[in-house]
Scaffold this motif. Structure first.
Motif, mmCIF file in Angstrom:
data_model
loop_
_atom_site.group_PDB
_atom_site.id
_atom_site.type_symbol
_atom_site.label_atom_id
_atom_site.label_comp_id
_atom_site.label_asym_id
_atom_site.label_seq_id
_atom_site.Cartn_x
_atom_site.Cartn_y
_atom_site.Cartn_z
ATOM 1 N N ASP A 159 0.773 -1.048 0.020
ATOM 2 C CA ASP A 159 0.080 0.078 0.114
ATOM 3 C C ASP A 159 0.993 1.218 0.211
ATOM 4 O O ASP A 159 1.922 1.464 0.669
ATOM 5 N N GLU A 160 0.607 2.292 -0.763
ATOM 6 C CA GLU A 160 1.279 3.318 -1.019
ATOM 7 C C GLU A 160 1.471 4.124 0.115
ATOM 8 O O GLU A 160 2.624 4.596 0.793
ATOM 9 N N LYS A 161 0.222 4.270 0.970
ATOM 10 C CA LYS A 161 0.367 4.991 2.306
ATOM 11 C C LYS A 161 1.346 4.144 3.263
ATOM 12 O O LYS A 161 2.032 4.916 3.937
ATOM 13 N N ASP A 162 1.454 2.889 3.277
ATOM 14 C CA ASP A 162 2.366 2.212 3.953
ATOM 15 C C ASP A 162 3.709 2.476 3.832
ATOM 16 O O ASP A 162 4.714 2.651 4.764
ATOM 17 N N VAL A 163 4.038 2.478 2.343
ATOM 18 C CA VAL A 163 5.403 2.727 1.989
ATOM 19 C C VAL A 163 5.851 4.072 2.486
ATOM 20 O O VAL A 163 7.031 4.321 2.839
ATOM 21 N N ARG A 164 5.116 5.157 2.360
ATOM 22 C CA ARG A 164 5.379 6.518 2.516
ATOM 23 C C ARG A 164 5.662 6.651 4.333
ATOM 24 O O ARG A 164 6.631 7.126 4.413
ATOM 25 N N ASN A 165 4.808 5.927 4.983
ATOM 26 C CA ASN A 165 4.857 5.979 6.489
ATOM 27 C C ASN A 165 6.359 5.261 6.747
ATOM 28 O O ASN A 165 7.106 5.495 7.451
ATOM 29 N N ARG A 166 6.518 4.035 5.975
ATOM 30 C CA ARG A 166 7.837 3.353 6.568
ATOM 31 C C ARG A 166 9.226 4.160 5.943
ATOM 32 O O ARG A 166 10.086 4.203 6.975
ATOM 33 N N ILE A 167 9.077 4.856 4.885
ATOM 34 C CA ILE A 167 10.311 5.904 4.551
ATOM 35 C C ILE A 167 10.404 7.020 5.391
ATOM 36 O O ILE A 167 11.438 7.072 5.920
ATOM 37 N N LYS A 168 9.357 7.536 5.902
ATOM 38 C CA LYS A 168 9.285 8.946 6.818
ATOM 39 C C LYS A 168 9.982 8.184 8.145
ATOM 40 O O LYS A 168 10.483 8.831 8.750
ATOM 41 N N ASN A 169 9.564 6.979 8.735
ATOM 42 C CA ASN A 169 10.013 6.548 9.978
ATOM 43 C C ASN A 169 11.252 6.062 9.961
ATOM 44 O O ASN A 169 11.998 6.407 11.086
ATOM 45 N N LYS A 170 11.871 5.787 8.812
ATOM 46 C CA LYS A 170 13.305 5.510 8.642
ATOM 47 C C LYS A 170 13.785 6.908 8.751
ATOM 48 O O LYS A 170 15.082 6.987 9.464
ATOM 49 N N MET A 171 13.585 7.946 8.240
ATOM 50 C CA MET A 171 13.971 9.345 8.239
ATOM 51 C C MET A 171 14.052 9.799 9.339
ATOM 52 O O MET A 171 15.270 10.490 9.812
ATOM 53 N N ILE A 172 13.006 9.751 10.414
ATOM 54 C CA ILE A 172 13.222 10.099 11.758
ATOM 55 C C ILE A 172 13.889 9.253 12.664
ATOM 56 O O ILE A 172 14.410 9.915 13.593
ATOM 57 N N ARG A 173 14.133 7.913 12.348
ATOM 58 C CA ARG A 173 14.867 7.180 13.214
ATOM 59 C C ARG A 173 15.943 6.510 12.243
ATOM 60 O O ARG A 173 15.795 5.372 11.983
ATOM 61 N N PRO A 174 17.009 7.217 11.851
ATOM 62 C CA PRO A 174 17.903 6.723 10.774
ATOM 63 C C PRO A 174 18.457 5.490 11.268
ATOM 64 O O PRO A 174 19.269 5.120 10.074
ATOM 65 N N THR A 175 18.792 5.350 12.360
ATOM 66 C CA THR A 175 19.899 4.467 12.579
ATOM 67 C C THR A 175 19.023 2.837 12.676
ATOM 68 O O THR A 175 19.759 1.835 12.901
ATOM 69 N N THR A 176 17.952 2.705 12.616
ATOM 70 C CA THR A 176 17.360 1.121 12.687
ATOM 71 C C THR A 176 17.484 0.561 11.437
ATOM 72 O O THR A 176 17.974 1.061 10.141
ATOM 73 N N ILE A 177 17.502 -0.777 11.191
ATOM 74 C CA ILE A 177 17.599 -1.785 10.270
ATOM 75 C C ILE A 177 16.537 -2.465 9.844
ATOM 76 O O ILE A 177 15.681 -2.815 10.751
ATOM 77 N N PRO A 178 16.197 -2.967 8.699
ATOM 78 C CA PRO A 178 15.055 -3.659 8.203
ATOM 79 C C PRO A 178 15.397 -5.191 9.102
ATOM 80 O O PRO A 178 16.310 -5.633 9.006
ATOM 81 N N GLN A 179 14.213 -5.470 9.429
ATOM 82 C CA GLN A 179 14.232 -6.948 10.224
ATOM 83 C C GLN A 179 13.366 -7.960 9.406
ATOM 84 O O GLN A 179 13.427 -8.869 9.795
#
Lengths: 374, 598
Positions: free
Chosen positions: B339-359
């Motif tokens: 879902d596009e909405k989900d993709v957008r939120n995931r990308i923004k969440n990485k932006m605000i917490r840049p040190t997280t890694i994909p699990q």
């Protein structure tokens, strides 16, 4: 990793907070160490140079740049009013004069004999910095500003928009996981800072602006709504200068996110009190997180905790999970195995075990949690 | 330690915008080898706001993993005593704090201004804006622009020696009127380097010496046909160390710890890429995809070029990749519906917490889709800037001079390119090496025959700075521990009318395989193994010798193998139909064994 740390967002009822209030340029500090100040009090002021206008005098007079000075009615540094004659040719027998009038009221800053350009500058603009929070001046930064010490509730968000505002706290959501609707934005919300539970959308933001809400503190927001509300996509997380008529502090992240219970309860206790909030966020090069500050001068010194202290992760710590598939859940650290572990993606990473509220224990990369710090 | 020749142990760090990486190198017999690597989050953020904490954390991890004492509190144990105690030198590179942000100015947009931009880029800077007398903006617009951007420094060029003075004077007047303030620290004046017409120096001094910290160096374009970028570059580097780095949190302390000056990360990586190209006498394209920026380095026709795409990166700048490429371009690489909405939120969440890694695999695929777009956009920008002048004393004819702004696109030639070197977390840390290979192929679309490599654990920056101190140590580690050969990609140029038509036949050793248009294939050929490969393209396809012409070549394998990409080139098009596209991506992923099955 002996020094492992994960910076968390601070949530504290008894914090000592120091706020730097600095001018963009050097200027005058108008208070002294020990002064008690109110949030709206001016603590430092200066003037920033006005914008400039350029005038191609040589071109407009039809003379060479080095001859421009002969036709000028003013000198460098002179003040000038709009429509005053700046330069004029002699014309032919007093007729056919070319006259150049000032397009602005300001000062003549430079006249170049090389380019024939005149630079005019608008009057300086006064800039003032207020205290932002009620408190005491604890330090003076000479000619630049002050540091204000205050105490009370301090809540850091993860992302925000809009600058500094102040207003009375109003709890709009019944619980940390509740979602408010447009109907909850009633006229009595005007001038207030709302605590909005787990999610707000674009319609709520628009209604809040219409009603005159000063700010909203909320768990999550959809990026799509934010983009639509702002009119553009935020590329790099540097915010705070948005002029949308409202400040938003997002405490958890993007999407529907329950506000951490502790955050919600801390804010709820302060309903009716005056808060200073700021949405400014800068994640790169000197981090800046959005914040909510509610001063409380009834707290005794021995009760207070500095918000700058931070320790590593330890078993028993309460943490927030900050990445899928458990994003947004809160849990307790139950194990910190030292060895690397292969996760679903096949990456070998340092992990930790977290017990969720449901009792389920999950293994997560250490990079994907943050401490909830007090 | 004054004599670096005899060193036995080296600790080197690279302070990235997200992670600080430390490596320990020791002499084993006659070779220098990587012993261990440690990392820790870069501590530019609160509560530390001091880059040295991340450095100490990363080195502490090295100590734990190697069972060696390197630190005594905040002091280095020096010199090397035995395998459990001490190192001889500590060196570091850095790109934390947003790197070096510059503005450049020149008279003619396609000439002196472009030369100034190349000088700044070559020195490791991000060029925020280029101001030119003929850039179409009004004077007050230029003034406003300089004021708003707050660069770390400005490089002012303009005019060949003895050429225009009035235009240079106008540029100086613009800068003077803007009265620019530096990004960091309100107490010092903004450094400005003047590298233009030597006859205009007095007028520049008159305008700028009071308001700014003015430095004058030799003209970077003394005559039309020659660039002389070195003096400007060197000055930028000096000022970067003295003014910009010294203002970033903790850097003064770090500068006191290192045995040689800290190098900007891109400068160090560029140095290594240049060495590979010259040593092997090949055309090389290097990329370093970081958290905030993506750097591209290339050596084509013997000429080195470097560009940096500010705000294209995998953490701090991840949202900007989406804003620049468009969300559809990211989602086209996903082999499942999201879902596009989900993709957008995931990308923004990485932006605000840049040190997280994909699990999860889903998250990993999304990050690798974004990496493809960041790499693709960065290469587009590189093509625009990479032009044929090398920094020092490079001659070109008058006719070349006038076509300069167009010449960039002619330099980057994917058909003659021999090697791609990938570096940066997204490529070096991809859980499967084939993922890195496929990201490089999808983003850069190599043509003909191209070797794909990655920096094994992302240590090119440290090896770059080490090569300045100890060439052999850097070369040993680079060859044995750093550069991983993924394999060779064979990609015929051309397109068939429809999927499934013949595209290319490959035969070597006992292997013979026909690959059809729209397919990918992975054939076995191990690391350091070579084979004489006969490549027979179908009519309408070219692998280097012309349409339908056979190519016989000695090809080297790698940890992935031999990748045949018969999906077409010029153009490369993914199926527009969503279902077909997803099916094809899944087919290619399965053929190349890209992701684990869940």
């Amino acid at each position: 990793m002996a020094h492992a740390f994960t910076p968390g967002l601070k949530v504290s009822r008894k914090a000592v907070i120091y706020k730097e209030r600095r001018l963009p340029l050097k200027g005058e500090v108008v208070c002294k160490v020990g002064d008690r100040v109110k949030a709206g009090d001016i603590v430092a002021k200066t003037q920033i140079p006005g914008d400039v206008e350029t005038l191609n005098i040589a071109g407009r007079l039809g003379v060479s740049p080095e001859d421009v000075k002969e036709f000028l009615k003013f000198n460098i540094g002179d003040k000038i009013k709009k429509e005053e004659t700046i330069a004029m040719t002699n014309g032919i027998f007093g007729y056919f004069k070319t006259i150049i009038k000032s397009p602005i009221t300001g000062t003549i800053e430079n006249i170049s004999e090389i380019t024939g350009q005149m630079i005019l500058r608008y009057p300086p603009k006064p800039i003032q910095v207020d205290a932002y929070v009620d408190g005491e001046v604890s330090e003076i930064i000479e000619n630049e500003g002050v540091i204000i010490r205050t105490q009370g509730t301090f809540v850091q968000g993860i992302f925000g928009i809009g600058g500094e505002v102040r207003g009375e706290m109003k709890i709009a959501a019944k619980s940390n996981d509740a979602i408010i609707t447009v109907d909850d934005i009633t006229p009595d919300c005007s001038g207030k800072i709302l605590v909005a539970g787990s999610f707000i959308n674009e319609n709520i933001l628009k209604e809040a602006v219409t009603v005159g809400v000063k700010g909203i503190v909320v768990g999550g927001i959809d990026d799509r709504d934010l983009k639509s509300f702002l009119g553009y996509d935020i590329g790099v997380a540097i915010t705070g200068s948005e002029k949308k008529g409202i400040t938003v502090v997002v405490t958890e992240g993007f999407g529907k996110m329950n506000m951490a219970e502790r955050t919600y309860n801390t804010l709820k206790e302060k309903e009716g009190q005056i808060a200073s909030i700021n949405g400014a966020t800068q994640i790169r090069a000197g981090v800046l997180r959005p914040e909510v500050i509610i001063p409380d001068f009834n707290l005794k010194n021995e009760e207070l905790k500095s918000v700058d202290s931070s320790s590593g992760i330890q078993i028993g710590n309460i943490v927030r999970i900050i990445r899928a598939p458990y994003f947004g859940l809160i849990g307790k650290v139950t194990n910190l195995p030292p060895e690397l572990l292969k996760i679903e993606t096949e990456a070998n990473v340092r992990v930790l075990e977290v017990e969720l509220k449901s009792g389920e224990k999950v293994i997560l990369p250490r990079a994907n949690i943050e401490l909830i710090e007090g | 330690m004054s004599n670096y020749e005899d060193i036995k142990a080296i600790i080197a760090t690279d302070c990235g915008s997200t992670t600080t990486k430390a490596i320990l190198i020791e002499k084993k017999g006659e070779w220098y080898r990587l012993i261990v690597r440690g990392e820790a989050p870069t501590t530019v953020e609160a509560p530390f706001e001091d880059v040295t904490r991340g450095v100490l954390n990363a080195i502490t991890e090295v100590e734990e993993l190697s069972d060696k004492k390197i630190l005594e509190g905040e002091k280095f144990v020096k010199p090397y005593k035995d395998k459990n105690n001490g190192v001889d030198i500590f060196i570091s590179t850095s790109s934390a704090g947003g790197g070096l942000q510059m503005m450049v100015a020149g008279v003619v947009k396609s000439m002196t201004t472009e030369s100034a931009a190349r000088a700044a880029l070559g020195a490791g800077a991000i060029v925020m804006d280029s101001i030119a007398s003929n850039d179409g903006r009004h004077m007050h617009e230029k003034i406003e622009r300089i004021r708003t951007l707050r660069p770390d420094m400005i490089l002012l060029s303009g005019g060949i020696d003895g050429g225009t003075i009035s235009h240079v004077a106008e540029l100086a007047e613009v800068i003077s009127a803007a009265d620019p303030k530096p990004r960091f620290g309100s107490t010092f004046k903004l450094p400005i380097i003047f590298a233009g017409n030597n006859q205009a120096r007095d007028i520049v001094k008159e305008n700028l010496s009071n308001k700014t910290d003015l430095f004058i160096v030799d003209n970077l374009r003394p005559i039309l046909e020659r660039e002389n970028l070195k003096p400007a570059r060197d000055k930028i580097h000096d000022l970067f160390m003295e003014h910009v780095m010294a203002q970033a949190p903790g850097y003064k302390k770090l500068m006191g710890w290192t045995d040689v000056p800290i190098m900007p990360t891109p400068g160090a990586v560029g140095l290594l890429i240049e060495k590979i190209a010259h040593k092997e006498d090949i055309e090389v394209l290097g990329v370093d995809i970081g958290g905030a920026t993506t750097d591209i380095f290339s050596v084509f026709q013997g000429l080195f070029n470097r560009t940096v795409s500010a705000n294209l990166g995998m953490s701090y700048s991840i949202s900007n990749v989406m804003a620049s490429s468009g969300i559809n371009n990211i989602m086209r690489w996903m082999s499942f519906k999201m879902d596009e909405k989900d993709v957008r939120n995931r990308i923004k969440n990485k932006m605000i917490r840049p040190t997280t890694i994909p699990q999860t695999i889903e998250d990993l695929q999304l990050e690798q889709a974004i990496a493809r777009e960041a790499l693709r956009l960065a290469l587009e920008q590189h093509k625009d800037m990479a032009v044929s002048l090398k920094g020092v004393q490079q001659e070109r004819t008058i006719s070349d001079t006038f076509s300069q702004s167009q010449s960039g696109s002619t330099l980057v030639n994917m058909k003659t390119l021999s090697m791609i070197v990938g570096s940066g977390g997204a490529l070096s840390h991809a859980p499967r090496r084939v993922q890195a290979a496929l990201m490089l192929i999808d983003a850069f679309l190599p043509e003909g025959v191209t070797m794909l490599t990655v920096d094994s654990i992302f240590m090119m920056p440290q090896l770059g700075v080490l090569s300045k101190v100890h060439e052999k140590a850097a070369a040993d580690v680079f060859d044995k521990d750093c550069l991983i050969r993924l394999g060779t990609c064979i990609a015929p140029i051309g397109n068939a009318k429809k999927m499934g038509m013949p595209c290319v036949s490959i035969s070597y050793n006992d292997i013979k395989r026909d690959i059809r248009f729209g397919e990918m294939a992975l054939l076995p050929l191990k690391e350091r193994e070579k084979a004489e490969v006969i490549i027979n393209p179908a009519k309408g396809f070219d692998v280097g010798e012309g349409s339908g012409k056979e190519v016989v070549k000695i090809i080297e394998g790698g940890v992935v193998g031999l990748v045949i990409d018969a999906r077409g080139r010029r153009p490369f098009i993914l199926p527009e139909d969503d279902k077909l596209r997803i099916d094809k991506l899944a087919e290619w992923n399965t053929e190349l064994n890209v992701y684990p099955k869940i």
